[in-house]
Design a protein around this motif. Structure first.
Motif, PDB file in Angstrom:
ATOM      1  N   GLU A   1     -36.236  68.582 -14.676  1.00 20.09           N
ATOM      2  CA  GLU A   1     -36.864  69.642 -15.464  1.00 20.09           C
ATOM      3  C   GLU A   1     -38.242  69.215 -15.961  1.00 20.09           C
ATOM      4  OE1 GLU A   1     -34.636  72.502 -18.386  1.00 20.09           O
ATOM      5  OE2 GLU A   1     -35.331  70.784 -19.573  1.00 20.09           O
ATOM      6  N   VAL A   2     -39.131  70.184 -16.100  1.00 22.13           N
ATOM      7  CA  VAL A   2     -40.447  69.950 -16.692  1.00 22.13           C
ATOM      8  C   VAL A   2     -40.616  70.892 -17.877  1.00 22.13           C
ATOM      9  CG1 VAL A   2     -42.946  70.035 -16.349  1.00 22.13           C
ATOM     10  CG2 VAL A   2     -41.453  69.219 -14.503  1.00 22.13           C
ATOM     11  N   GLU A   3     -41.043  70.330 -19.003  1.00 22.36           N
ATOM     12  CA  GLU A   3     -41.341  71.122 -20.188  1.00 22.36           C
ATOM     13  C   GLU A   3     -42.848  71.335 -20.257  1.00 22.36           C
ATOM     14  OE1 GLU A   3     -37.632  69.530 -22.969  1.00 22.36           O
ATOM     15  OE2 GLU A   3     -39.679  68.846 -23.374  1.00 22.36           O
ATOM     16  N   CYS A   4     -43.269  72.585 -20.201  1.00 21.14           N
ATOM     17  CA  CYS A   4     -44.690  72.948 -20.246  1.00 21.14           C
ATOM     18  C   CYS A   4     -45.007  73.347 -21.682  1.00 21.14           C
ATOM     19  CB  CYS A   4     -44.968  74.103 -19.295  1.00 21.14           C
ATOM     20  SG  CYS A   4     -44.377  73.812 -17.605  1.00 21.14           S
ATOM     21  N   ILE A   5     -45.804  72.525 -22.398  1.00 20.38           N
ATOM     22  CA  ILE A   5     -45.915  72.697 -23.836  1.00 20.38           C
ATOM     23  C   ILE A   5     -47.364  72.730 -24.314  1.00 20.38           C
ATOM     24  CG2 ILE A   5     -43.654  71.732 -24.397  1.00 20.38           C
ATOM     25  CD1 ILE A   5     -44.966  69.049 -24.900  1.00 20.38           C
ATOM     26  N   VAL A   6     -47.532  73.367 -25.464  1.00 23.69           N
ATOM     27  CA  VAL A   6     -48.786  73.333 -26.218  1.00 23.69           C
ATOM     28  C   VAL A   6     -48.406  73.171 -27.684  1.00 23.69           C
ATOM     29  CG1 VAL A   6     -50.030  74.792 -24.587  1.00 23.69           C
ATOM     30  CG2 VAL A   6     -48.872  75.843 -26.537  1.00 23.69           C
ATOM     31  N   ALA A   7     -49.349  72.690 -28.485  1.00 25.84           N
ATOM     32  CA  ALA A   7     -49.122  72.562 -29.925  1.00 25.84           C
ATOM     33  C   ALA A   7     -49.633  73.816 -30.618  1.00 25.84           C
ATOM     34  CB  ALA A   7     -49.852  71.332 -30.463  1.00 25.84           C
ATOM     35  N   ASP A   8     -48.800  74.396 -31.499  1.00 23.29           N
ATOM     36  CA  ASP A   8     -49.246  75.552 -32.263  1.00 23.29           C
ATOM     37  C   ASP A   8     -49.996  75.094 -33.510  1.00 23.29           C
ATOM     38  OD1 ASP A   8     -47.306  74.768 -34.108  1.00 23.29           O
ATOM     39  OD2 ASP A   8     -46.091  76.587 -33.937  1.00 23.29           O
ATOM     40  N   ILE A   9     -50.279  75.994 -34.428  1.00 27.37           N
ATOM     41  CA  ILE A   9     -51.065  75.673 -35.607  1.00 27.37           C
ATOM     42  C   ILE A   9     -50.396  74.578 -36.435  1.00 27.37           C
ATOM     43  CG2 ILE A   9     -51.869  76.574 -37.837  1.00 27.37           C
ATOM     44  CD1 ILE A   9     -53.621  77.435 -35.527  1.00 27.37           C
TER      45      ILE A   9
ATOM     46  N   VAL B   1     -46.174  72.242 -33.831  1.00 29.97           N
ATOM     47  CA  VAL B   1     -44.869  72.409 -33.187  1.00 29.97           C
ATOM     48  C   VAL B   1     -45.085  72.669 -31.704  1.00 29.97           C
ATOM     49  CG1 VAL B   1     -42.809  73.879 -33.065  1.00 29.97           C
ATOM     50  CG2 VAL B   1     -43.800  73.291 -35.295  1.00 29.97           C
ATOM     51  N   ALA B   2     -44.239  72.057 -30.875  1.00 27.92           N
ATOM     52  CA  ALA B   2     -44.346  72.263 -29.424  1.00 27.92           C
ATOM     53  C   ALA B   2     -43.821  73.638 -29.053  1.00 27.92           C
ATOM     54  CB  ALA B   2     -43.565  71.184 -28.690  1.00 27.92           C
ATOM     55  N   ARG B   3     -44.660  74.439 -28.417  1.00 30.95           N
ATOM     56  CA  ARG B   3     -44.271  75.751 -27.897  1.00 30.95           C
ATOM     57  C   ARG B   3     -44.468  75.740 -26.390  1.00 30.95           C
ATOM     58  NH1 ARG B   3     -41.993  78.469 -32.342  1.00 30.95           N
ATOM     59  NH2 ARG B   3     -43.224  77.908 -34.178  1.00 30.95           N
ATOM     60  N   GLY B   4     -43.684  76.533 -25.675  1.00 32.08           N
ATOM     61  CA  GLY B   4     -43.870  76.594 -24.240  1.00 32.08           C
ATOM     62  C   GLY B   4     -42.632  77.021 -23.501  1.00 32.08           C
ATOM     63  N   LYS B   5     -42.493  76.522 -22.297  1.00 33.01           N
ATOM     64  CA  LYS B   5     -41.386  76.890 -21.423  1.00 33.01           C
ATOM     65  C   LYS B   5     -40.875  75.660 -20.689  1.00 33.01           C
ATOM     66  CE  LYS B   5     -43.240  81.527 -20.409  1.00 33.01           C
ATOM     67  NZ  LYS B   5     -43.680  82.447 -19.339  1.00 33.01           N
TER      68      LYS B   5
ATOM     69  N   SER C   1     -52.656  64.235 -16.989  1.00 34.39           N
ATOM     70  CA  SER C   1     -52.810  62.941 -17.663  1.00 34.39           C
ATOM     71  C   SER C   1     -51.875  62.812 -18.845  1.00 34.39           C
ATOM     72  CB  SER C   1     -54.255  62.760 -18.130  1.00 34.39           C
ATOM     73  OG  SER C   1     -54.556  63.637 -19.208  1.00 34.39           O
ATOM     74  N   THR C   2     -51.290  63.933 -19.306  1.00 28.20           N
ATOM     75  CA  THR C   2     -50.373  63.904 -20.452  1.00 28.20           C
ATOM     76  C   THR C   2     -48.908  63.878 -20.037  1.00 28.20           C
ATOM     77  OG1 THR C   2     -50.149  66.312 -20.677  1.00 28.20           O
ATOM     78  CG2 THR C   2     -52.058  65.269 -21.747  1.00 28.20           C
TER      79      THR C   2
ATOM     80  N   TRP D   1     -34.786  60.857 -23.993  1.00 24.76           N
ATOM     81  CA  TRP D   1     -33.566  61.112 -24.780  1.00 24.76           C
ATOM     82  C   TRP D   1     -32.709  62.232 -24.179  1.00 24.76           C
ATOM     83  CZ3 TRP D   1     -38.585  61.361 -26.501  1.00 24.76           C
ATOM     84  CH2 TRP D   1     -39.181  62.622 -26.445  1.00 24.76           C
ATOM     85  N   THR D   2     -33.230  62.942 -23.189  1.00 23.93           N
ATOM     86  CA  THR D   2     -32.509  64.089 -22.649  1.00 23.93           C
ATOM     87  C   THR D   2     -31.377  63.641 -21.729  1.00 23.93           C
ATOM     88  OG1 THR D   2     -34.097  64.267 -20.839  1.00 23.93           O
ATOM     89  CG2 THR D   2     -34.516  65.600 -22.803  1.00 23.93           C
ATOM     90  N   ALA D   3     -30.416  64.542 -21.530  1.00 22.08           N
ATOM     91  CA  ALA D   3     -29.258  64.216 -20.687  1.00 22.08           C
ATOM     92  C   ALA D   3     -29.631  64.160 -19.218  1.00 22.08           C
ATOM     93  CB  ALA D   3     -28.155  65.245 -20.909  1.00 22.08           C
ATOM     94  N   ASP D   4     -30.642  64.960 -18.832  1.00 20.73           N
ATOM     95  CA  ASP D   4     -31.106  64.906 -17.437  1.00 20.73           C
ATOM     96  C   ASP D   4     -32.505  64.297 -17.422  1.00 20.73           C
ATOM     97  OD1 ASP D   4     -32.569  66.870 -18.617  1.00 20.73           O
ATOM     98  OD2 ASP D   4     -31.768  68.525 -17.416  1.00 20.73           O
ATOM     99  N   TYR D   5     -33.087  64.198 -16.262  1.00 23.95           N
ATOM    100  CA  TYR D   5     -34.421  63.614 -16.137  1.00 23.95           C
ATOM    101  C   TYR D   5     -35.465  64.705 -16.380  1.00 23.95           C
ATOM    102  CZ  TYR D   5     -32.305  59.344 -14.397  1.00 23.95           C
ATOM    103  OH  TYR D   5     -31.569  58.189 -14.286  1.00 23.95           O
ATOM    104  N   THR D   6     -36.200  64.524 -17.455  1.00 23.44           N
ATOM    105  CA  THR D   6     -37.142  65.548 -17.916  1.00 23.44           C
ATOM    106  C   THR D   6     -38.504  64.923 -18.185  1.00 23.44           C
ATOM    107  OG1 THR D   6     -35.342  66.806 -18.949  1.00 23.44           O
ATOM    108  CG2 THR D   6     -37.586  67.292 -19.704  1.00 23.44           C
ATOM    109  N   VAL D   7     -39.554  65.671 -17.860  1.00 21.61           N
ATOM    110  CA  VAL D   7     -40.922  65.269 -18.153  1.00 21.61           C
ATOM    111  C   VAL D   7     -41.588  66.372 -18.972  1.00 21.61           C
ATOM    112  CG1 VAL D   7     -43.217  64.986 -17.101  1.00 21.61           C
ATOM    113  CG2 VAL D   7     -41.276  63.679 -16.230  1.00 21.61           C
ATOM    114  N   GLN D   8     -42.393  65.952 -19.958  1.00 19.10           N
ATOM    115  CA  GLN D   8     -43.173  66.886 -20.767  1.00 19.10           C
ATOM    116  C   GLN D   8     -44.627  66.858 -20.271  1.00 19.10           C
ATOM    117  OE1 GLN D   8     -42.163  65.975 -25.166  1.00 19.10           O
ATOM    118  NE2 GLN D   8     -41.811  64.065 -24.047  1.00 19.10           N
ATOM    119  N   VAL D   9     -45.256  68.020 -20.224  1.00 13.36           N
ATOM    120  CA  VAL D   9     -46.652  68.101 -19.823  1.00 13.36           C
ATOM    121  C   VAL D   9     -47.387  69.024 -20.789  1.00 13.36           C
ATOM    122  CG1 VAL D   9     -48.301  68.639 -17.994  1.00 13.36           C
ATOM    123  CG2 VAL D   9     -46.013  67.802 -17.393  1.00 13.36           C
TER     124      VAL D   9
END
Length: 453
Positions: free
Chosen positions: A25-33, A36-40, A88-89, A95-103
């Motif tokens: 899984e890949v977490e596609c994130i941005v920081a809100d005001i 907090v990480a928001r995304g999909k 680059s990020t 810590w996740t149960a499966d193999y996950t990357v955050q971007v």
């Protein structure tokens, strides 16, 4: 254009983490005001086929309570923003149960322009102002936080966690190695998670509060380090949860204990020469060094709303709790809000000690750098160095969120460097949060006012 080879463009630590495994899984994130990480989240196979994705711009109008602030720029139509990955990020979520990357993703409008209210873009804009002058800002952040017992009832006070001895963590144990050992398993996981994510920790120590820890990061690029703090907050929370406690970055979580700061060390290098502009060729302090300090003294009051973004933030700004609430500067003087640490000429720097750890790291670093940048442009000198106890200085900073917002909005220079559109949205979000807080009746009011007034 898709990006099936994106792993090869990721940091070395991420490639090592993914070696010989199948990414789920890949977490596609941005920081809100709020930071907090928001995304999909999406399957890794879909991420490799997808060039970009969309989120509504309303994520930057959401308050910390989940409510929606008024849009100061027109109707609440929630147009989509275009999010593109910054490879680059890319970093593991070990810590996740499966193999996950955050971007982390960059945020653009539909015309391809950076969205000016996105916190990471605000910081990029400030760094760009420095670069346009031939300068490169350098930061080194310190992160303070508390490990606390699980608190599932907000009506109950927060208490320290249980240590390995079976006792609650004790206060007034600054720099004690035994105190750190009390929750050593959490620290071990923090180290392990950080290594998997490719983050280098400069040091971990016990702070003065019960269960209060400080993590220092190496100096470097402001955007990269803001990304790290953004990731670190989640990393630390996850490590704590593994051991039946919470990690909190509230500025003042425990009554009677010190607050948690995010001290920021600042220096500036000349892009052409690589030289620290705060030192001359003979190793002496330069006029630019003093101009930077003067800018912070002059403009930090208008930046406090970004450094202390919540009502709770101002509970840290009280005397006698190791939080400098002044704009004095001094060499090796921890009572001053602006401290010049001991260093060689090449590492001459200024430490801003005013920010709370509850600030959004992108906005906190941006605000602090903005003050120094304005000082470099204005070329004024600071007032005389404070040689004594600066804790006894008169208050110069706003001591409520409402007053801090007033100062920010009334400052034309601050609006100019941060961007008018961003300041308007930030004010709207924070006014909404402040209004919500004022509708809550506290235990103190019930105890002392119910039958006495």
């Amino acid at each position: 254009m898709t990006h099936p080879d994106w792993i090869a463009r990721s940091p070395e630590a991420t490639q090592t983490y993914l070696k010989d495994i199948r990414l789920d899984e890949v977490e596609c994130i941005v920081a809100d005001i709020a930071g907090v990480a928001r995304g999909k989240a999406m399957p890794a196979s879909k991420f490799a086929r997808q060039e970009k994705f969309y989120l509504p711009n309303s994520i930057f109008l959401q308050t910390i309570t989940g409510e929606w602030a008024d849009n100061p720029h027109g109707a609440f139509t929630e147009p989509d923003m275009v999010l593109t990955p910054d490879f680059s990020t890319a970093t593991a979520a070990p810590w996740t149960a499966d193999y996950t990357v955050q971007v982390i993703h960059d945020v653009f409008d539909q015309k391809g322009e950076p969205v000016p209210i996105a916190p990471r873009n605000v910081l990029k804009h400030i760094v760009g102002l420095y670069q346009a002058k031939g300068w490169k800002p350098v930061v080194a952040p310190e992160m303070e936080f508390f490990l606390v017992a699980r608190n599932i009832d907000p009506n109950q006070p927060i208490i320290p966690p249980m240590g390995r001895t079976g006792r609650r963590a004790a206060a007034k144990q600054a720099y004690s190695m035994s105190a750190v050992d009390e929750y050593g398993k959490v620290i071990d996981d923090i180290y392990d998670f950080a290594e998997a994510q490719g983050f280098e920790i400069d040091g971990i120590l016990q702070e003065g509060g019960a269960g209060q820890v400080e993590i220092n990061l190496n100096h470097g690029d402001p955007i990269a380090l803001a990304d790290e703090i953004f990731f670190f907050k989640r990393l630390i929370r996850e490590a704590a949860l593994r051991h039946d406690c919470f990690a909190t970055f509230m500025a003042k979580p425990i009554e009677g204990e010190p607050g948690s700061a995010m001290h920021m060390h600042h220096s500036v290098t000349d892009i052409a020469t690589g030289r620290n502009i705060f030192s001359d060729e003979a190793g002496r302090e330069t006029p630019e060094f003093l101009h930077f300090i003067a800018g912070m003294q002059k403009h930090l009051p208008a930046a406090v709303a970004l450094l202390a973004p919540y009502v709770n933030s101002y509970r840290r700004y009280i005397p006698d709790f190791a939080a400098p609430i002044n704009l004095e500067w001094g060499r090796d003087n921890r009572t001053t809000g602006l401290r010049v640490p001991i260093s060689g000429p090449e590492a001459r720097r200024i430490e801003n000690r005013l920010a709370g750890m509850d600030c959004n790291p992108y906005l906190g670093i941006a605000a602090s750098l903005a003050c120094g940048y304005l000082g470099l442009l204005e070329a004024e000198n600071p007032r005389a160095e404070c040689l004594g106890d600066a804790y006894i200085s008169e208050d110069e900073l706003p001591l409520t969120l409402g007053d801090a917002l007033d100062l920010m909005v009334d400052s034309a220079p601050m609006r100019g460097v941060l961007g008018e559109e961003f300041v308007a949205v930030y004010e709207s979000v924070k006014r909404n949060e402040y209004k919500e807080f004022l509708q809550v009746i506290s235990p103190w009011e019930r105890e002392h006012l119910l039958l006495n007034v």
